[in-house]
Design a protein around this motif. Structure first.
Motif, mmCIF file in Angstrom:
data_model
loop_
_atom_site.group_PDB
_atom_site.id
_atom_site.type_symbol
_atom_site.label_atom_id
_atom_site.label_comp_id
_atom_site.label_asym_id
_atom_site.label_seq_id
_atom_site.Cartn_x
_atom_site.Cartn_y
_atom_site.Cartn_z
ATOM 1 N N PHE A 32 -29.650 106.627 79.619
ATOM 2 C CA PHE A 32 -29.728 107.993 80.089
ATOM 3 C C PHE A 32 -29.523 108.096 81.599
ATOM 4 C CE2 PHE A 32 -32.519 107.618 76.373
ATOM 5 C CZ PHE A 32 -31.792 108.395 75.523
ATOM 6 N N GLN A 33 -29.004 107.043 82.230
ATOM 7 C CA GLN A 33 -28.757 107.108 83.662
ATOM 8 C C GLN A 33 -27.406 107.751 83.940
ATOM 9 O OE1 GLN A 33 -30.958 106.321 85.942
ATOM 10 N NE2 GLN A 33 -32.419 105.736 84.357
ATOM 11 N N THR A 134 -39.820 112.536 87.246
ATOM 12 C CA THR A 134 -38.445 112.572 86.750
ATOM 13 C C THR A 134 -38.011 114.022 86.572
ATOM 14 O OG1 THR A 134 -38.695 110.460 85.607
ATOM 15 C CG2 THR A 134 -36.903 111.871 84.891
ATOM 16 N N THR A 173 -30.086 112.828 86.292
ATOM 17 C CA THR A 173 -31.520 112.628 86.107
ATOM 18 C C THR A 173 -32.039 111.782 87.267
ATOM 19 O OG1 THR A 173 -31.285 112.711 83.700
ATOM 20 C CG2 THR A 173 -33.301 111.750 84.561
ATOM 21 N N THR A 175 -35.436 110.204 89.547
ATOM 22 C CA THR A 175 -36.858 109.882 89.628
ATOM 23 C C THR A 175 -37.261 109.912 91.094
ATOM 24 O OG1 THR A 175 -36.805 108.537 87.633
ATOM 25 C CG2 THR A 175 -38.648 108.197 89.124
ATOM 26 N N ASN A 436 -35.463 104.840 79.022
ATOM 27 C CA ASN A 436 -35.568 105.309 80.398
ATOM 28 C C ASN A 436 -36.821 104.672 80.987
ATOM 29 O OD1 ASN A 436 -36.688 107.227 82.572
ATOM 30 N ND2 ASN A 436 -34.586 107.887 82.349
ATOM 31 N N THR A 439 -40.116 106.647 81.979
ATOM 32 C CA THR A 439 -40.738 107.587 81.047
ATOM 33 C C THR A 439 -41.836 106.911 80.240
ATOM 34 O OG1 THR A 439 -38.673 108.849 80.858
ATOM 35 C CG2 THR A 439 -40.311 109.178 79.137
ATOM 36 N N PHE A 447 -38.944 114.478 78.130
ATOM 37 C CA PHE A 447 -37.695 113.782 78.436
ATOM 38 C C PHE A 447 -36.622 114.116 77.403
ATOM 39 C CE2 PHE A 447 -34.720 110.296 78.050
ATOM 40 C CZ PHE A 447 -34.329 110.110 79.364
ATOM 41 N N GLN A 451 -32.905 116.029 77.864
ATOM 42 C CA GLN A 451 -31.624 115.478 77.456
ATOM 43 C C GLN A 451 -30.864 116.453 76.550
ATOM 44 O OE1 GLN A 451 -30.657 112.136 78.710
ATOM 45 N NE2 GLN A 451 -32.287 113.016 79.948
#
Length: 532
Positions: A32-33, A134, A173, A175, A436, A439, A447, A451
């Motif tokens: 998910f990066q 996040t 996304t 952090t 992730n 998370t 989260f 998404q």
């Protein structure tokens, strides 16, 4: 088809990825990066504006506290006492083996309260980046937010809430303000978090436990006994998920909005189901075994099943069981061949099987491809063409329901997916919060919701999550640790946040898979969480 399935069930691609007929999920640890143009994983670059505000939280609380609880043990030196400050889980160390009693306690919060709390996670030796906030941004923007961290003054470490401003240069996304820690061996690390408590009564029931080792940490959580929301670790207020509107395409119809099931933890819609034996040898389940499995899924309150393909007599066996037990179906055409060949025997066989079966009164949605773009099996153009072909062929035998394809978030936002958006009715994604590293299980629901929002925005259409869950065994990925307790926590968080829009992965563990780098691929079965 059966022979092909059995051969593939014993084979995997490099890195623990499921092979072409293995209908699990292909996970990358940076799933998910945000990715750059070269498709490499990168850390989003943010500019920190140092206008940090320090100090105690501005909100206050007034709580009616019971007498300080006492922990008693059969070993006198283990008896300890301690006051309750806020309704956060009480952690007590049992220094010696024995039987410990933790009395019940009640806290009444009369005003919304924001405090600096903590969560703990076990990490292996090495350097770890933990905590932080996040956030998902859809364009270049400036984000101002509070975050929890620690300060050391005169040798005393204190958890505090601060506020900082970040400039994020693009959608993605991020952090913000995580903490980096280095540990020499397996260690339980405490990470500060922001917790918000709404007005209400919080209770901690009496707990009697027997420990057999020294220095065991026992956690006694509070639960809300009123109708007020549970405490959250995110600084923003949660938004109630909205039911998706009907697709704009006049020739199709949207899948019926799943009705919330009467269960104490939220809503349930669908469960993934593959009729493969759970043993290391794999194989196909019998019709009787399939019937038993689906009876259990129906009894647990689910209203639909997602199947990935047509092998192992999926359509006749799962279809018959679904009809008997009142469940709907999400059917699929699975793509596992590089090149996304529209003329491949695998795809042709699946389309033929669906056309021959054609029990469309059971079907809510047809899914063409599972992570096909992300895995490099299809280009956007190839997948668009294949979806159009499947729509035409199934339409010729009476299916007029909605179509979609499902992929990970990066596949939707890193490609020009306009052609795909034009031929599907609803958008879909596979979203696994475990991959992730920032998370925790408690944050999994928010989260996954974030998404889904990104994918819905990519096409401007309502969306569903076709796979989501949490492993019951495996390594820690940052603060995302696998385990039975963690799995239950994550799944309940997802269910509470948007359970009527997600398909939980998966029904049982898959012993025939390879463990993968995470040592988790065999352990996504969540039947125990739902009581079957």
């Amino acid at each position: 088809m059966k022979a092909a399935v059995m051969a593939a069930a014993a084979a995997v691609l490099a890195g623990g990825v499921s092979a072409n007929r293995v209908h699990g999920h292909r996970h990358a640890h940076a799933l998910f990066q945000k990715r750059d143009a070269a498709n490499d994983v990168c850390t989003p670059g943010c500019t920190t504006i140092y206008t940090t505000i320090t100090g105690e939280p501005t909100r206050t609380y007034h709580a009616v506290l019971p007498p300080a609880p006492t922990i008693t043990s059969t070993t006198p030196e283990s008896t300890t006492t301690g006051p309750i400050v806020v309704p956060t889980p009480i952690q007590q160390t049992c220094p010696t083996p024995g039987t410990y009693t933790f009395p019940a306690a009640t806290v009444v919060v009369t005003e919304t309260t924001t405090v600096c709390g903590a969560t703990q996670t076990e990490v292996p030796s090495g350097t770890h980046t933990l905590g932080g906030v996040t956030t998902v941004v859809e364009t270049a923007t400036t984000v101002t937010c509070p975050y929890a961290t620690t300060e050391t003054q005169n040798g005393v470490v204190t958890s505090v809430i601060k506020t900082t401003t970040y400039v994020c240069p693009s959608a993605g996304t991020y952090t913000i303000a995580p903490i980096t820690t280095v540990v020499p061996s397996v260690t339980t690390v405490v990470v500060p978090i922001i917790e918000t408590y709404c007005p209400g009564t919080y209770t901690q029931p009496e707990l009697v436990t027997t420990v057999t080792e020294t220095s065991v940490i026992v956690t006694c959580p509070f639960t809300s006994s009123t109708s007020t929301p549970e405490p959250t670790s995110a600084p923003e207020e949660p938004q109630e998920p909205q039911e998706p509107p009907a697709p704009s395409t006049s020739s199709t119809k949207a899948p019926p909005a799943p009705s919330p099931s009467p269960n104490p933890n939220g809503k349930k819609w669908a469960m993934t189901y593959t009729p493969y034996a759970e043993s290391a040898e794999g194989g196909c389940k019998s019709a009787e075994e399939v019937m038993s499995d689906i009876a259990a899924i129906a009894k647990a309150g689910f209203s639909a099943l997602r199947v990935y393909s047509t092998d192992c007599d999926t359509l006749p066996n799962v279809g018959a069981a679904a009809r008997k037990h009142g469940l709907r179906l999400i059917v699929g055409v699975f793509i596992g061949r590089v090149g996304c060949d529209n003329n491949s025997p695998d795809v042709a066989d699946q389309i033929s099987a669906l056309k021959e079966w054609k029990e469309w009164d059971l079907v809510d949605l047809a899914v063409v491809g599972n992570e096909a773009v992300f895995n490099g099996f299809c280009t956007v153009s190839e997948l668009t063409s294949l979806i159009s072909r499947v729509k035409s062929e199934l339409g010729s035998v009476g299916y007029n329901g909605p179509f979609t394809t499902t992929d990970v978030v990066s596949a939707w936002i890193d490609n020009d997916v306009t052609p795909i958006c034009d031929v599907i009715d609803v958008v879909a994604t596979n979203a696994h919060a475990y991959f992730n590293a920032q998370t925790t299980p408690e944050q999994a629901g928010k989260f996954v919701a974030s998404q889904l929002k990104l994918v819905e925005d990519a096409c401007g259409k309502p969306g569903y999550v076709m796979e989501t869950g949490w492993p019951s065994q495996g390594v820690c990925n940052g603060v995302a640790c696998a385990g039975e307790v963690e799995q239950a926590t994550a799944i309940r968080a997802i269910e509470k946040e948007l359970g009527n829009k997600v398909v939980f992965f998966s029904f049982r563990d898959d012993g025939w898979k390879q463990p993968g780098d995470c040592n988790c691929e065999q352990h996504w079965g969540c039947a125990k969480v739902f009581g079957f």
